[in-house]
Design a protein around this motif. Sequence first.
Motif, PDB file in Angstrom:
ATOM      1  N   TRP A 138       0.921  -1.219   0.114  1.00  0.00           N
ATOM      2  CA  TRP A 138      -0.001   0.006   0.123  1.00  0.00           C
ATOM      3  C   TRP A 138       0.976   1.147   0.130  1.00  0.00           C
ATOM      4  O   TRP A 138       1.563   1.411   1.041  1.00  0.00           O
ATOM      5  N   GLY A 142      -1.121  10.397  -3.627  1.00  0.00           N
ATOM      6  CA  GLY A 142      -2.368   9.696  -3.290  1.00  0.00           C
ATOM      7  C   GLY A 142      -1.875   8.318  -2.944  1.00  0.00           C
ATOM      8  O   GLY A 142      -0.831   8.115  -2.505  1.00  0.00           O
ATOM      9  N   GLN A 143      -2.964   7.615  -3.087  1.00  0.00           N
ATOM     10  CA  GLN A 143      -2.832   6.331  -2.535  1.00  0.00           C
ATOM     11  C   GLN A 143      -2.778   5.312  -3.604  1.00  0.00           C
ATOM     12  O   GLN A 143      -3.838   5.674  -4.515  1.00  0.00           O
ATOM     13  N   SER A 144      -2.187   4.302  -3.548  1.00  0.00           N
ATOM     14  CA  SER A 144      -2.259   3.082  -4.477  1.00  0.00           C
ATOM     15  C   SER A 144      -2.018   1.776  -3.987  1.00  0.00           C
ATOM     16  O   SER A 144      -1.275   1.733  -2.945  1.00  0.00           O
ATOM     17  N   LEU A 145      -2.345   0.834  -4.540  1.00  0.00           N
ATOM     18  CA  LEU A 145      -1.997  -0.533  -4.121  1.00  0.00           C
ATOM     19  C   LEU A 145      -1.097  -1.362  -5.096  1.00  0.00           C
ATOM     20  O   LEU A 145      -1.722  -1.345  -6.212  1.00  0.00           O
ATOM     21  N   GLY A 156      -4.285  -8.242  -8.552  1.00  0.00           N
ATOM     22  CA  GLY A 156      -4.736  -7.353  -7.720  1.00  0.00           C
ATOM     23  C   GLY A 156      -4.292  -6.047  -7.739  1.00  0.00           C
ATOM     24  O   GLY A 156      -3.270  -5.930  -8.510  1.00  0.00           O
ATOM     25  N   GLY A 157      -4.640  -5.042  -7.225  1.00  0.00           N
ATOM     26  CA  GLY A 157      -3.842  -3.934  -7.284  1.00  0.00           C
ATOM     27  C   GLY A 157      -4.341  -2.683  -8.228  1.00  0.00           C
ATOM     28  O   GLY A 157      -4.996  -3.077  -8.942  1.00  0.00           O
ATOM     29  N   ASP A 158      -3.902  -1.536  -7.934  1.00  0.00           N
ATOM     30  CA  ASP A 158      -4.139  -0.484  -8.806  1.00  0.00           C
ATOM     31  C   ASP A 158      -3.149  -0.292 -10.088  1.00  0.00           C
ATOM     32  O   ASP A 158      -3.393   0.278 -10.995  1.00  0.00           O
TER      33      ASP A 158
END
Lengths: 274, 469
Positions: free
Chosen positions: B232, B251-254, B290-292
Amino acid sequence: MSLAAEAFVSQIAAAEPWPEKATLYQPLKEDQILLSDSASSLAVQTFLRMCGLPVQVSCCANAEYMSPSGKVPFIHVGNQVVSELGPIVQFIKAKGHSLSDGLDDVQRAEMKAYMELVNNMLLTAELYIQWCDDYTATEISRPRYSSPYSWPLNHILAYQKQWEVRRKMNAIGWSGKNLEQVYEDVSQCCQALSQRLGTQPYFFNKQPTELDALVFGHLFTILTTQLTNDELAEKVKSYTNLLSFCHRIEQTYFKEHDRESQSGSSRHSKGSLP
Amino acid sequence: MGTVHARSLDPLPMQGPELGVQADDMDLGEPEHEEKQEVLENKDVVVQHVHIDGLGRTKEDILTYEIADVFRAKSLIDVMKKSHEARQRLLRMGIFRHVEVVIDTAEGANALPNGLDVTFEVKELRRMTGSYNTMVGNNEGSMVLGLKLPNVFGRAEKLTFQFSYGTKETSYGLSFFKPQPGHFERNFSINLYKVTGQFPWSSLRETDRGVSTEFSFPIWRTNHTLKWEGVWRELGCLARTASFAVREESGQSLKSSLSHAMVIDTRNSTILPRKGALLKINQELAGYTGGDVSFLREDFEIQLNKTLFWDSVLSTSLWGGMLLPLGDKPSCIADRFYLGGPTSVRGFSMYSIGPQSEGDYLGGEAYWAGGLHLYTPLPFRPGRGGFGDLFRTHFFLNAGNLCNLNYGEGPRAHLSKLAECIRWSYGAGIVLRLGNIARLELNYCIPMGVQSGDRICDGVQFGAGIRFL
């Protein structure tokens, strides 16, 4: 940067004219933005239209994190990034545009007081309904807030935001209130605004000020946003002069540029006023 | 080598009663003494028992693999060699503080006349060791707590925990390592971590919270590692004056990625090797678990070393990499490559080569960097045989380039883009080796091929690190 350096830089920036490519950033309109952010964003857009300054609206999933203060909306003008209505008004004033120049000191103080009222009552009520009311939080706020992210980050961020807002409500003493009391507070706030507005077209004289922009932003968004129930909108609708105030501003400033204005449709917003 | 009571591997006279040779025999005249020597060397022996004394929580089944070889020894020299090797294998498992070998004649009811008993006397590491440090630097102070539990369940598993609490940032790491019994090079580990980093060259602050599992195994002469990592990532601006391009990346990303690394390392040392070669190839695929973020990343590292005349070493190295964003989102600033600085192309400021915006370096999606070094001992060799051996002078030639892959034209265009506007530098300096992990350098650099936007550090440049071009 030190305070002196910041002041110096903003003085330099103030001397520059308003650029063509000024941009306003907010969260994604269709899927992500919530009531409170939408209201704040609309208030800033209305203010800029009232000043006659063109601005492009750009929607980003990470607008909240891009903002220097953590709050949306923010504008990117030349090299400067300014967020929230208060600082934006100051910034615009430094560039030589102001809506409240015609007011004397008493009126200016009154304007500030009403703006504080809207911020403390309406905005806080919006935040309360979004995040402290379990039903709304589960059905609307959390899914929308976390929609751009993938599992499990979406849940983590949504709950993190909810805890943050609830802590803030605790700190200002709103956590003890229930939904009915909050609706009552909204009603009282609207009553105060309605009384001040009376039969005038705008709150002060015949010219709009930033207070008009702020009130329009919040009231219009409340009236056109679909929540779990319509009670909030009903409270506002019961004051007819506020309703016609919103109509008037929408007609004057938004109907002319009708392509992708706030009256555009979105799942969350019900479109134009009822 | 350690304490082996069989004294040495050389075919010298064996002395001492442990070897079944009576002391009286050794006092006889010279010729008989010589005879005894030869007899011992060629004498066939059978290792009947191998004991390990001093075990506490360690389970015996993992140790049998390491000491199995000793049973196959046929002569005394062989026994000594194999027990030495077994001792090394026991020590590399990281569960014993020290290991001593005792070779004795076999005793007991079924003892053969040429039978031997080998005993490993071991002392296990303590169940838990801790460390506590305070660190001060760069306007920040922090307290670091470390805990290590070697051999947790008795089969060489290791659990380590590190926690750093600072005035600005907090970070931690928890790691569990387990080797396969009998094949220590095949192991897996699970890590949980939170790391924060500040990157002033990009005005970027990054906080990573992640979990990763990796499997390592050797195949023939290569070492492979398969890893899954879920992180994360939180990116933010380091200062209010960060450029808008960096602000847009906040920002946030995974990120959820699978990666594979292959390493072939025949060098004699990690820092300042004298001979051997290193080849490392690493690929990472993100987004399919998964993830961005979604990308494919490749990078490689090659290093060749050769000793020349007069104790000097010629070393060449080549690094390169490519990041290919999959899908329609552009690459993230935290995944891109950076170039420049005292540990890569010397003569330029840290990571200050390539695409930039208002003074913030954004990194690139493809890069290459090469270095040619000549290491010589210090002139006039002061402190020879001691402290002076840790220093080396070196003469270097570094070159490299970094660019983005957004031209929409084929790979040929990208290759030609990487070949034009090459940044390079040359110079000389002194290298200090710190243990087997790190090195310090003080160089005088002359950067060339500087493009507009790069930040240089010509003149004296200091560098410290573990991985240098």
